[in-house]
Structures are given as C-alpha cells and as structure tokens.
Design an enzyme around this catalytic site. Structure first.
Site, PDB file in Angstrom:
ATOM      1  N   HIS A 105      34.558  -8.013  49.818  1.00  0.00           N
ATOM      2  CA  HIS A 105      34.384  -7.906  48.365  1.00  0.00           C
ATOM      3  C   HIS A 105      34.678  -9.313  47.841  1.00  0.00           C
ATOM      4  CE1 HIS A 105      34.027  -3.626  48.647  1.00  0.00           C
ATOM      5  NE2 HIS A 105      35.140  -3.566  49.353  1.00  0.00           N
TER       6      HIS A 105
ATOM      7  N   GLU B 273      31.790  -3.967  53.790  1.00  0.00           N
ATOM      8  CA  GLU B 273      31.759  -3.529  52.381  1.00  0.00           C
ATOM      9  C   GLU B 273      31.290  -4.669  51.487  1.00  0.00           C
ATOM     10  OE1 GLU B 273      35.467  -1.698  51.196  1.00  0.00           O
ATOM     11  OE2 GLU B 273      35.727  -0.716  53.137  1.00  0.00           O
TER      12      GLU B 273
ATOM     13  N   ASP C 111      29.919  -7.007  48.808  1.00  0.00           N
ATOM     14  CA  ASP C 111      29.380  -7.179  47.453  1.00  0.00           C
ATOM     15  C   ASP C 111      29.861  -8.529  46.941  1.00  0.00           C
ATOM     16  OD1 ASP C 111      32.062  -6.539  46.718  1.00  0.00           O
ATOM     17  OD2 ASP C 111      31.526  -4.504  46.153  1.00  0.00           O
TER      18      ASP C 111
HETATM   19  O1  9MR Z   1      33.972   2.487  46.294  1.00  0.00           O
HETATM   20  C1  9MR Z   1      35.111   3.318  46.335  1.00  0.00           C
HETATM   21  C2  9MR Z   1      35.387   3.891  44.967  1.00  0.00           C
HETATM   22  O2  9MR Z   1      34.357   4.796  44.589  1.00  0.00           O
HETATM   23  C3  9MR Z   1      36.741   4.578  44.915  1.00  0.00           C
HETATM   24  O3  9MR Z   1      37.039   4.944  43.583  1.00  0.00           O
HETATM   25  C4  9MR Z   1      37.802   3.649  45.471  1.00  0.00           C
HETATM   26  C5  9MR Z   1      39.174   4.311  45.495  1.00  0.00           C
HETATM   27  O4  9MR Z   1      40.142   3.411  45.937  1.00  0.00           O
HETATM   28  O5  9MR Z   1      37.460   3.242  46.778  1.00  0.00           O
HETATM   29  C6  9MR Z   1      36.291   2.487  46.797  1.00  0.00           C
HETATM   30  O6  9MR Z   1      36.025   1.995  48.084  1.00  0.00           O
HETATM   31  C7  9MR Z   1      37.031   1.165  48.678  1.00  0.00           C
HETATM   32  C8  9MR Z   1      36.981   1.408  50.157  1.00  0.00           C
HETATM   33  O7  9MR Z   1      37.120   2.770  50.432  1.00  0.00           O
HETATM   34  C9  9MR Z   1      38.034   0.578  50.882  1.00  0.00           C
HETATM   35  N1  9MR Z   1      37.937  -0.800  50.569  1.00  0.00           N
HETATM   36  C10 9MR Z   1      37.898  -1.134  49.137  1.00  0.00           C
HETATM   37  C11 9MR Z   1      36.773  -0.332  48.459  1.00  0.00           C
HETATM   38  C12 9MR Z   1      36.651  -0.714  47.002  1.00  0.00           C
HETATM   39  O8  9MR Z   1      37.807  -0.388  46.326  1.00  0.00           O
END
Ligand code: 9MR
Length: 349
Positions: free
Chosen positions: A233, A262, A264
């Site tokens: 990220h 992940e 972005d």
């Molecule tokens: O994209 C996910 C989001 O919809 C949720 O609300 C969030 C909760 O913590 O988690 C996001 O995904 C995360 C991933 O599971 C782990 N790495 C960080 C990601 C972004 O927060």
C-alpha cells in the site's frame, strides 16, 4: 523564450497524443492484463460485487487470473462463534474462481484485526489457546483444501521497530503462535503455498530484516513457510522505486516466493482537498505501476507468485472509507473506466 515555449508545446502535444493513444487502445478491455505477463495477475474481489455490479464483474473476469477475498475469508466472517463456521460467501467465491479459471488466494488465517468477539473475549489456559488456534486453522484450511491455492497464514505480526506485535495471539501463546500456525496450515493442506504477509517491507529496512531473520530462523527449524507477501500500500512519492525492487530481490534471494499481495498507489497521502485526480499525479502513478510490474518480471520465474491489486475501481478502495479522504489508488476510475495506469500497463507489458 519563443523556442523554449514551442519546445514546451511540442512536448505537451507529444505527451498528450501518446497518452491519448494509450487511452484509446486500452479503453475497450479487449486485452487482458493477466495475458500480458507470465506470472499470475490478481485482484482483491468481493463476490456480491462480481455478481451485482456488471462493470466490476467484467473487469475481474477479463483482466485477472487470481483473486483474493477482501474480507469474506477473515476470521470474523468465517468463524463468528466458537462452534460456528460461516462458509457461504467464501464458498461462492471459491465456486466462481473454479468456474472462471481463477486462482484463489486465502486471506487471512491469523491476524490481530477482524477477529470475532468470541476470540477477543476468550479466557483460557495456554493449552486452551493452542487448541483454539489449531482447530481454527485446521477447520478453515481443510474446508478449502483443493480450492484455495495459497494462504496468508500470518498477517502483520511485526511492529515497525522490528519487534513482534503484541497481539492477542502473542499475549496468549507467545511468539510460538507463528510457527504453530504454519505447521497446522501445512498439516491441513500439504499442497497449499503458505505465506507470511506484511506492509512496509519495502519502506522500512528495520522491519524487513526483522521479518526475514525471524522467518529464516523458523525455517531452519523446519517450519513450512513458502513465501512472503509484500502488501505494497504505497504512494506516488515513496518508497523509492529502487527500494521496491531491492526488497523483491532480497526476498527471493532468501529463497521465498514473492507475492506483491495488496498493491495500490495512493496519490493523496496528505488528505488534501482533491475532487478529481490531477493528471500529473495519474501519470506518475502509471509510471510507478509499470516500474513495479517490470521489476517483478525480472525476478526468477520460480519465485514469482504473482501481483495482486487491492481493489477494482477507485471507488471500491479501502483507502477512501478508512481514511475518509478522496484518493485514486487503483487501475480503474469511479466509472470503471481504465485510468492511465491501466493503459500504461496494457501498452507496455
Ligand atoms: O480492504 C480491507 C477493508 O475492506 C477492511 O475494512 C479492512 C479492515 O482492516 O481491511 C482491508 O484490507 C486489509 C488487509 O486485509 C490487510 N492489509 C491491509 C489491508 C488494508 O487495510
């Protein structure tokens, strides 16, 4: 002055005609990002969106050959009560992946977030916690055996200073929960690739070394760890590109599969007022996406697990609802139209 001005104008025309060409040649989604590369190219996806949101479903289907569930395979969803598992949504996603030839990556077995209340409130001895951890992993991984190709077994176990995060797992089981999690996951599905997944690995060398040292130490004891997920990220401005490629190299040279798990690229880290994405930032973003794909292409094929983009359109991005800021981190805009980043990739890979 005049000639400088005309050079500037010609430059602008060249850039914009080039961009237009890229944009027009990529607008119809006839090409597939996944077909452009030799490794898996994935996206995070949500089954209800695939089914109910036509352009979203079309993008997932046409552009990617690997899928990670954004939330539906996390503990709070799959294991809402001690003796209850909820499989429906994740099973539907697994069926979609099987019938559309997508690899399914499981995310995530052991994390300190998105835990059900019953785990957060659980009172028990160390032996009880061990039983809980073991049953949780065996049940979930066995359920998806043969359908899920790989798991993020442990997610985000380290702090930025390289120490182990003080999660509910560590409090109750000590550091050993990490190796146990991998051992149980392997026991439940010997064919699934098992990953440790975390953020800041490219940006923070202290954390990166700590993670690598710790995983190497576990592997030396025989713990089955196949790969490392670099979440990525990231931002237009940082980390530097070279830090990203060096981190990929460091991971594979330590004999781990590399998953850009992940990805972005935020263009508005300072939460400025930004009604739309500035062209200049979109171009920088496109260059950075391309850099990452090209750098990834260069690592040995046997270490390439794939690149996963964390969202379909900007409007779906976790960044907007988590930080309550307007941002434009993904490959497709709010109308599910290709952005310069997508066009850059499709034209240059
Ligand atoms: O994209 C996910 C989001 O919809 C949720 O609300 C969030 C909760 O913590 O988690 C996001 O995904 C995360 C991933 O599971 C782990 N790495 C960080 C990601 C972004 O927060």
């Amino acid at each position: 002055m005049k000639s400088l001005l005309s050079i500037g104008v010609i430059g602008f025309l060249l850039v914009s005609s080039c961009q237009k060409e890229e944009l027009s040649s990529c607008g119809n989604l006839n090409k597939s990002l996944a077909d452009k590369v030799e490794f898996y190219c994935g996206t995070v996806a949500d089954l209800s969106q695939i089914v109910n949101n036509q352009p979203y479903g079309q993008i997932v289907n046409s552009q990617f050959n690997s899928v990670t569930a954004e939330n539906s395979m996390k503990s709070a969803y799959l294991h809402p009560n001690q003796n209850t598992y909820y499989w429906t949504e994740a099973d539907e996603l697994a069926d979609y992946c099987a019938s559309h030839s997508k690899r399914l990556h499981g995310h995530t077995l052991i994390w300190h977030k998105q835990l059900p209340d019953w785990i957060l409130n659980y009172q028990g001895s160390t032996a009880d916690w061990e039983k809980l951890l073991k049953e949780h992993i065996l049940e979930i991984v066995s359920h998806f055996k043969g359908k899920v190709a790989s798991w993020d077994v442990v997610n985000e176990a380290f702090n930025e200073d390289g120490t182990l995060r003080n999660s509910i797992w560590k409090e109750n089981l000590g550091a050993s929960y990490i190796e146990k999690a991998f051992i149980y996951a392997r026991e439940a599905d010997p064919n699934a690739k098992l990953f440790y997944n975390d953020y800041s690995l490219a940006i923070n060398p202290v954390k990166r070394s700590a993670v690598l040292n710790y995983l190497n130490h576990l592997r030396a004891k025989g713990t089955p760890i196949d790969g490392i997920g670099m979440q990525m990220h990231i931002f237009n401005g940082f980390p530097e590109n070279i830090e990203i490629s060096n981190t990929m190299d460091e991971i594979w040279k330590n004999d781990y599969l590399v998953h850009i798990s992940e990805l972005d690229i935020s263009i508005n880290p300072q939460s400025q007022q930004m009604l739309s994405a500035p062209d200049k930032e979109l171009r920088r973003q496109a260059e950075k996406y391309l850099y990452i794909f090209k750098a990834y292409e260069r690592i040995p094929a046997r270490y390439q697990f794939g690149i996963t983009i964390w969202g379909v359109s900007d409007n779906d991005s976790w960044i907007r609802y988590t930080y309550n800021r307007n941002d434009f981190p993904l490959l497709f805009d709010d109308n599910y139209l290709p952005k310069p980043a997508y066009c850059k990739l499709i034209s240059n890979l």
